[in-house]
Design a protein around this motif. Structure first.
Motif, short mmCIF file in Angstrom:
data_model
loop_
_atom_site.label_atom_id
_atom_site.label_comp_id
_atom_site.label_asym_id
_atom_site.label_seq_id
_atom_site.Cartn_x
_atom_site.Cartn_y
_atom_site.Cartn_z
N PRO A 155 -39.85 62.39 3.38
CA PRO A 155 -40.32 61.09 3.47
C PRO A 155 -40.42 59.38 3.69
CG PRO A 155 -39.65 62.03 0.89
CD PRO A 155 -39.13 62.57 2.49
N ARG A 156 -39.07 59.35 4.07
CA ARG A 156 -39.33 57.88 4.60
C ARG A 156 -39.62 58.09 5.99
NH1 ARG A 156 -32.62 56.21 5.18
NH2 ARG A 156 -33.30 57.39 3.20
N LYS A 198 -42.64 59.61 6.67
CA LYS A 198 -44.15 59.61 6.33
C LYS A 198 -44.35 57.74 5.68
CE LYS A 198 -48.63 60.35 4.86
NZ LYS A 198 -49.14 60.99 5.42
N GLU A 199 -43.66 57.07 5.41
CA GLU A 199 -43.63 56.08 5.83
C GLU A 199 -43.49 54.80 6.81
OE1 GLU A 199 -39.85 54.66 3.21
OE2 GLU A 199 -41.19 55.57 1.27
N ARG A 200 -42.69 55.82 7.96
CA ARG A 200 -43.08 54.76 9.20
C ARG A 200 -43.80 56.10 10.24
NH1 ARG A 200 -38.84 54.19 5.52
NH2 ARG A 200 -37.25 51.98 5.81
N TYR A 216 -43.44 66.16 7.11
CA TYR A 216 -43.33 64.69 5.62
C TYR A 216 -42.72 64.67 4.63
CZ TYR A 216 -45.83 62.77 9.32
OH TYR A 216 -45.97 61.28 11.16
#
Length: 233
Positions: A122-123, A125-127, A118
């Motif tokens: 990071p993307r 983690k957002e999803r 993550y």
């Protein structure tokens, strides 16, 4: 670390690889390039035991792994991030990632590795609750890469990660590959983007019609000469 020794392999009676040999050293970034049909994907599949060898051997740290089953390869530190992403579309992002931690050796560190993935992506983690089938092409590629890293691989085989992606996403993918290289990961990259992949590599192999026709340190590669061979000019 990984040695492919004069292998022949293919599909049924159709032979694709003809006496292919290559060597990958620990911490080395190896690029394999070639046109469609050159045998690059078949080579990765042969290394992972997805197709049987007709002749030759594949050795990992001196041990012949040619007859090992595909499901044993993760336990031995090999990971394939396949062409076309091949995520589990009806599972969430996080469920896909946790599937990468299935090998026995990586289960104990699954939560720690999940946070590491993550941090790198990071993307994702957002999803993390989103179904993988609803992701964009670039996000799916990141998911496939993250899933592979969850197995704590010693050698990462990556097949055409930039295929079909927008240029800005391709830049992101190569930035991630650069980060993995800087961390000392052993990487074998199959790629048609010669400029980007050769620039990043330590060693370059060029395949044509199922054979290796060039093996050279990346620093010594003349791109014009390489493209002449690449396009059989």
């Amino acid at each position: 670390m990984l040695k492919v020794e004069a292998i022949q392999a293919g599909y049924g009676d159709i032979n694709i690889l003809w006496d292919v040999s290559l060597s990958v050293e620990k911490g080395q970034f190896t690029t394999i390039i070639g046109t469609n049909g050159a045998g690059k994907t078949t080579l990765l599949r042969a290394i992972m035991g997805l197709i049987p060898l007709k002749t030759g051997a594949i050795r990992l740290e001196g041990t012949d792994i040619s007859r090992y089953e595909t499901w044993d390869m993760n336990e031995r530190g090999l990971c394939l991030i396949p062409e076309g992403r091949m995520v589990f579309r009806e599972m969430s992002v996080e469920e896909n990632l946790m599937m990468g931690a299935y090998p026995q050796k990586s289960r104990a560190n699954a939560k720690q590795n999940l946070e590491s993935v993550y941090a790198r992506f990071p993307r994702l983690k957002e999803r993390y609750k989103q179904l993988a089938g609803s992701l964009s092409g670039g996000e799916s590629q990141m998911l496939a890469m993250g899933r592979g890293l969850m197995s704590e691989p010693d050698i990462i085989l990556i097949d055409e990660p930039s295929l079909g992606l927008a240029p800005v996403i391709v830049n992101d993918i190569f930035d991630i590959l650069r980060g993995l290289k800087d961390e000392g990961k052993t990487i074998v990259l199959v790629e048609q983007n010669t400029h980007r992949s050769v620039e990043m590599a330590d060693h370059v192999y060029l395949m044509q019609s199922g054979k290796v026709i060039l093996s050279q340190n990346a620093a010594d590669v003349d791109l014009d000469a390489l493209h002449d061979l690449y396009f059989a000019r």
